[in-house]
Design an enzyme around this catalytic site. Structure first.
Site, short mmCIF file in Angstrom:
data_model
loop_
_atom_site.label_atom_id
_atom_site.label_comp_id
_atom_site.label_asym_id
_atom_site.label_seq_id
_atom_site.Cartn_x
_atom_site.Cartn_y
_atom_site.Cartn_z
CE LYS A 33 -3.27 0.84 -8.71
NZ LYS A 33 -3.57 0.16 -10.10
CE1 TYR A 93 1.66 -13.18 23.26
CE2 TYR A 93 2.39 -11.99 21.29
CZ TYR A 93 2.06 -11.78 22.68
OH TYR A 93 2.19 -10.72 23.14
C1 LIG Z 1 -2.84 0.01 -11.31
C2 LIG Z 1 -3.26 0.08 -12.76
C3 LIG Z 1 -2.26 -0.01 -13.64
C4 LIG Z 1 -1.06 -0.63 -13.53
O1 LIG Z 1 -0.98 -1.96 -13.55
P1 LIG Z 1 0.24 -2.70 -13.20
O2 LIG Z 1 -0.11 -4.24 -13.25
O3 LIG Z 1 0.82 -2.39 -11.90
O4 LIG Z 1 1.14 -2.42 -14.37
C5 LIG Z 1 -2.83 0.16 -14.93
N1 LIG Z 1 -3.96 0.84 -15.20
C6 LIG Z 1 -4.92 0.95 -14.31
C7 LIG Z 1 -6.38 1.41 -14.48
C8 LIG Z 1 -4.68 0.60 -13.18
O5 LIG Z 1 -5.49 0.63 -11.91
#
Ligand SMILES: *Cc1c(COP(=O)(O)O)cnc(C)c1O
Length: 372
Positions: free
Chosen positions: A36, A266
């Protein structure tokens, strides 16, 4: 990639991703690669194609839009949309492209059921809440859910999923175990009707630390990208061998002296306590390099740590190169990765006050290339 016209170059080493996937596959039988958010900033399609070439047969992306990019990019196999079909367009897209939406509401079930062509079966993933309290049907919802599904035979559950809240903290494994027990009961209930439904609970930390919670499909994300979710815990060794896959470099624009008593940037938050040499680097908060790193972050130059001096600006940051000989305009400064005393995603996250996930997603928005 969304930040154009800057000087940063993100280099993704696909070989590291491949090795991380192979390492995880030795520990767990059926990892579904979580890609994702543009594969945590590493590039959705290049990462999917790389893992597919070494045998990954299922992928989880976030939105249906991301899943459609995968399918249209030629990725075969199972593609799960973790955020589910959130509107009619999403639902139609899932059906047209054989994308498996995670379903967490009765409305979504109706939306999908009403769009299935006569005789068509639509594969869905049932999303359950066992302790995150984010999205998902609860155990108490199960009887009504099963009734509703029974009346909609065009919907075929193929996966039952839930997500762990503290699997990266072995000191709180009681909560993880409790989630596992709730999930087991739910899965048995679902399998009473659909015996072939696969169960999936473990994220990266769950995969590494809880073999008893592997069920049928595991969902590693961050470990694929080389960050150890158990870092700093008693179980940190379980993530040994994972390699970060992202290097982020940018050119030094100028090197100049900063004499004793002169301030820089800054707000004048840093004043040279001695004669120093500073490099002005082409990276700033507009490049998703957090201003929160002001006065406490570091980069590497010629393989050595160069601490940030004063405030990070919009497109420039000053670093101390007094101790590094021969630095000149045009040399590379590494925000993360690179040779020598490289900052890992976790090192940078610690300085930044966040987690490696955020560092990777944000820096990965910069111009990016991939190497085999
Ligand atoms: C992002 C996600 C994962 C992966 O989690 P990690 O901690 O990056 O391994 C697994 N399941 C769902 C539903 C997620 O949203």
């Amino acid at each position: 990639m969304t930040i154009d016209y800057n000087k940063i170059s993100v280099r993704v080493r696909l070989g590291a991703l491949r090795r991380n996937f192979e390492l995880l596959r030795r520990l767990a039988p059926a990892p579904m690669a979580v890609i994702k958010s543009d594969a945590y900033g590493h590039g959705l399609l290049p990462v999917a194609r790389t893992l597919e070439a070494v045998g990954a047969d299922s992928f989880a992306a976030g939105t249906v839009g991301e899943c459609a990019l995968l399918r249209d990019g030629g990725i075969p196999g199972r593609i799960v949309a973790l955020l589910g079909a959130t509107d009619a367009t999403d639902a139609e897209c899932c059906i047209a492209r054989s994308i498996v939406p995670a379903v967490y509401s009765a409305d979504q079930l109706e939306m999908l059921a009403s769009r299935a062509a006569p005789g068509q079966q639509v594969d869905i993933a049932l999303k359950f809440d066992t302790g995150m309290a984010r999205l998902g049907f609860t155990e108490a919802d199960l009887p009504a859910l099963l009734d509703r599904l029974h009346a909609r035979p065009m919907l075929r559950p193929v996966l039952a999923m839930s997500h762990l809240a503290v699997s990266d903290d072995p000191a709180r494994s009681d909560f993880t175990r409790e989630q596992g027990e709730i999930f087991s009961r739910i899965l048995s209930g679902v399998r009473g009707v659909w015996p072939a439904v696969q169960g999936s609970l473990a994220n990266s930390a769950g995969l590494l630390a809880h073999p008893e919670l592997h069920f049928d499909v595991q969902r590693p994300g961050i470990a694929l990208y080389g960050s150890n979710p158990l870092r700093g815990t008693a179980l940190a060794h379980l993530g040994d061998g994972l390699e970060p896959a992202m290097d982020v470099a940018t050119p030094i624009l100028q090197v100049h002296p900063l004499p004793t008593g002169r301030s820089i940037s800054y707000g004048r938050t840093f004043t040279a306590p001695r004669d120093m040499a500073v490099a002005i680097v082409a990276a700033g908060y507009a490049d998703a390099y957090s201003r929160g790193l002001s006065g406490k972050g570091a980069m590497t130059v010629h393989g050595r740590r160069a601490p940030i001096l004063g405030r990070v600006c919009m497109q420039m940051t000053a670093v101390d190169v007094s101790h590094i000989p021969g630095v000149a305009a045009g040399d590379a400064a590494y925000l993360m990765g690179g040779p020598g005393e490289a900052l890992t995603p976790d090192d940078l996250a610690d300085l930044w006050g966040t987690i490696s996930y955020e560092v990777l997603c944000l820096l990965g928005m910069n111009p990016r290339t991939h190497e085999a």
